[in-house]
Design a protein around this motif. Structure first.
Motif, PDB file in Angstrom:
ATOM      1  N   LEU A 136      41.058  36.311  32.025  1.00  0.00           N
ATOM      2  CA  LEU A 136      40.316  37.469  32.511  1.00  0.00           C
ATOM      3  C   LEU A 136      41.041  38.736  32.067  1.00  0.00           C
ATOM      4  O   LEU A 136      42.253  38.865  32.268  1.00  0.00           O
ATOM      5  N   ILE A 137      40.291  39.677  31.468  1.00  0.00           N
ATOM      6  CA  ILE A 137      40.860  40.927  30.978  1.00  0.00           C
ATOM      7  C   ILE A 137      40.050  42.076  31.571  1.00  0.00           C
ATOM      8  O   ILE A 137      38.832  42.145  31.379  1.00  0.00           O
ATOM      9  N   SER A 138      40.731  42.976  32.288  1.00  0.00           N
ATOM     10  CA  SER A 138      40.070  44.109  32.933  1.00  0.00           C
ATOM     11  C   SER A 138      40.663  45.396  32.368  1.00  0.00           C
ATOM     12  O   SER A 138      41.860  45.670  32.557  1.00  0.00           O
ATOM     13  N   ILE A 139      39.832  46.188  31.684  1.00  0.00           N
ATOM     14  CA  ILE A 139      40.274  47.440  31.076  1.00  0.00           C
ATOM     15  C   ILE A 139      39.719  48.599  31.892  1.00  0.00           C
ATOM     16  O   ILE A 139      38.501  48.724  32.055  1.00  0.00           O
ATOM     17  N   ALA A 140      40.616  49.418  32.449  1.00  0.00           N
ATOM     18  CA  ALA A 140      40.238  50.564  33.283  1.00  0.00           C
ATOM     19  C   ALA A 140      39.238  50.184  34.372  1.00  0.00           C
ATOM     20  O   ALA A 140      38.150  50.756  34.467  1.00  0.00           O
ATOM     21  N   PRO A 141      39.585  49.210  35.226  1.00  0.00           N
ATOM     22  CA  PRO A 141      38.649  48.812  36.291  1.00  0.00           C
ATOM     23  C   PRO A 141      38.481  49.946  37.300  1.00  0.00           C
ATOM     24  O   PRO A 141      39.473  50.512  37.767  1.00  0.00           O
ATOM     25  N   PRO A 142      37.255  50.320  37.653  1.00  0.00           N
ATOM     26  CA  PRO A 142      37.021  51.471  38.538  1.00  0.00           C
ATOM     27  C   PRO A 142      37.257  51.119  40.000  1.00  0.00           C
ATOM     28  O   PRO A 142      36.329  50.963  40.795  1.00  0.00           O
ATOM     29  N   ALA A 143      38.523  51.027  40.374  1.00  0.00           N
ATOM     30  CA  ALA A 143      38.898  50.454  41.671  1.00  0.00           C
ATOM     31  C   ALA A 143      38.755  51.418  42.845  1.00  0.00           C
ATOM     32  O   ALA A 143      38.990  51.024  43.981  1.00  0.00           O
ATOM     33  N   ALA A 144      38.393  52.661  42.611  1.00  0.00           N
ATOM     34  CA  ALA A 144      38.191  53.609  43.714  1.00  0.00           C
ATOM     35  C   ALA A 144      37.096  54.590  43.329  1.00  0.00           C
ATOM     36  O   ALA A 144      36.981  54.990  42.176  1.00  0.00           O
ATOM     37  N   GLY A 145      36.291  54.968  44.318  1.00  0.00           N
ATOM     38  CA  GLY A 145      35.240  55.930  44.057  1.00  0.00           C
ATOM     39  C   GLY A 145      34.102  55.336  43.252  1.00  0.00           C
ATOM     40  O   GLY A 145      34.027  54.139  43.006  1.00  0.00           O
ATOM     41  N   ARG A 146      33.155  56.171  42.870  1.00  0.00           N
ATOM     42  CA  ARG A 146      32.042  55.827  41.991  1.00  0.00           C
ATOM     43  C   ARG A 146      31.137  54.736  42.574  1.00  0.00           C
ATOM     44  O   ARG A 146      30.247  54.233  41.907  1.00  0.00           O
ATOM     45  N   GLY A 147      31.395  54.300  43.819  1.00  0.00           N
ATOM     46  CA  GLY A 147      30.480  53.378  44.475  1.00  0.00           C
ATOM     47  C   GLY A 147      30.739  51.912  44.250  1.00  0.00           C
ATOM     48  O   GLY A 147      29.962  51.073  44.706  1.00  0.00           O
ATOM     49  N   TRP A 148      31.824  51.552  43.575  1.00  0.00           N
ATOM     50  CA  TRP A 148      32.082  50.140  43.293  1.00  0.00           C
ATOM     51  C   TRP A 148      33.058  49.584  44.323  1.00  0.00           C
ATOM     52  O   TRP A 148      34.164  50.083  44.487  1.00  0.00           O
ATOM     53  N   ASP A 149      32.658  48.531  45.000  1.00  0.00           N
ATOM     54  CA  ASP A 149      33.451  47.950  46.081  1.00  0.00           C
ATOM     55  C   ASP A 149      34.332  46.829  45.545  1.00  0.00           C
ATOM     56  O   ASP A 149      33.843  45.761  45.183  1.00  0.00           O
TER      57      ASP A 149
END
Length: 221
Positions: A136-149
Motif C-alpha cells: 500500500l502506497i499513500s502519497i499526500a493522504p488528506p488526513a485532516a480537513g477537506r471532509g475526509w474521515d
C-alpha cells in the motif's frame, strides 16, 4: 456485460463499472524487469481537476513499472470517459473494487499493490482492508480537513508507505504526521523537504523515494 480481456500491450479500455463505463489505462513494464505484480494507482480529487493523467499519478506508476509492475490507472466515476458523478469517496471505492476484481480475475497469480495520491490515497486506504493488497502506497493522504474521515480507516497487515511533502499547501503535513503517530501500526514514512502538494520540481525525487522504499517488498511479489 462481460469485461474485456486483460491487455497484453499498453492500452486504454472501458470496463463495465458500477456507475457505467469505467475508463482504465494499463501499462506494462519492460519484459526484462517484469514481475508477477499489479499496481493500481488512484488519482486525486476529480472536482478539482484530478484524473488518471495527473503527473504525480503517472510518475508513481512509472516508478512501479520500472520495478517490474504492470500498472493500472483509471478515472473515477464522472471523470474522463468514466460514467456517473462524484460520490465523495463512497462510489469511488466501488470503482476501485471493480478494477481490482477484473485485474485479479485475469492475473490470479500476481501480487497486488494499491497506490493513491491525495483523494486517491483516501479512497485506496478506505478500501484496503477489504481488498487486502500485498502493498500500500499513500502519497499526500488528506488526513485532516477537506471532509475526509480518516478515523475509521483500517490498515491491512501489509507493507505500507506514506510519502508527504513538508511544504504541502493543500494537505497539512503536521496533521498527516499526527495521524500516523496515533496509529497502532505505523507506515514507512518519507518526509520530503521543500515539497508542495503536487511535487512541483520534485517528481524525480518522488520516483526515487518510492523505488527506494518499496524495493524490499519485491521479494514478496
Amino acid at each position: 456485460m462481460a469485461q474485456p480481456p486483460f491487455p497484453t500491450t499498453a492500452t486504454t479500455l472501458l470496463l463495465d463499472g458500477p456507475a457505467g463505463p469505467l475508463e482504465v489505462a494499463v501499462d506494462l513494464p519492460e519484459p526484462e524487469v517484469a514481475r508477477p505484480l499489479l499496481a493500481v494507482v488512484c488519482h486525486p480529487l476529480p472536482t478539482e481537476g484530478g484524473t488518471m493523467h495527473n503527473k504525480v499519478v503517472t510518475m508513481a506508476a512509472r516508478a512501479l513499472r520500472e520495478l517490474g509492475a504492470t500498472t493500472i490507472r483509471f478515472n473515477f466515476r464522472g471523470t474522463g470517459q468514466s460514467a456517473g458523478s462524484f460520490d465523495h469517496g463512497r462510489g469511488e471505492q466501488d470503482d476501485l473494487r471493480t478494477v481490482v476484481a477484473w485485474a485479479r480475475q485475469a492475473r490470479p497469480d500476481h501480487a497486488l499493490w494499491l497506490a493513491g495520491f491525495s483523494f486517491g490515497a483516501f479512497v485506496s486506504l478506505q478500501a484496503a482492508a477489504g481488498l487486502r493488497p500485498d502493498g500500500l502506497i499513500s502519497i499526500a493522504p488528506p488526513a485532516a480537513g477537506r471532509g475526509w474521515d480518516f478515523s475509521a480507516i483500517e490498515i491491512p497487515d501489509c507493507p505500507w508507505l506514506v510519502v508527504q511533502g513538508d511544504a504541502d499547501e493543500i494537505v497539512d503535513p503536521q496533521a498527516v504526521y499526527d495521524w500516523i503517530d496515533s496509529l497502532p501500526r505505523k507506515p514507512q514514512l518519507v518526509r520530503m523537504p521543500e515539497t508542495s502538494h503536487f511535487f512541483h520540481r520534485k517528481l524525480i525525487d518522488l520516483r526515487g523515494a518510492i523505488q527506494h522504499e518499496v524495493k524490499g517488498w519485491l521479494s514478496q511479489a
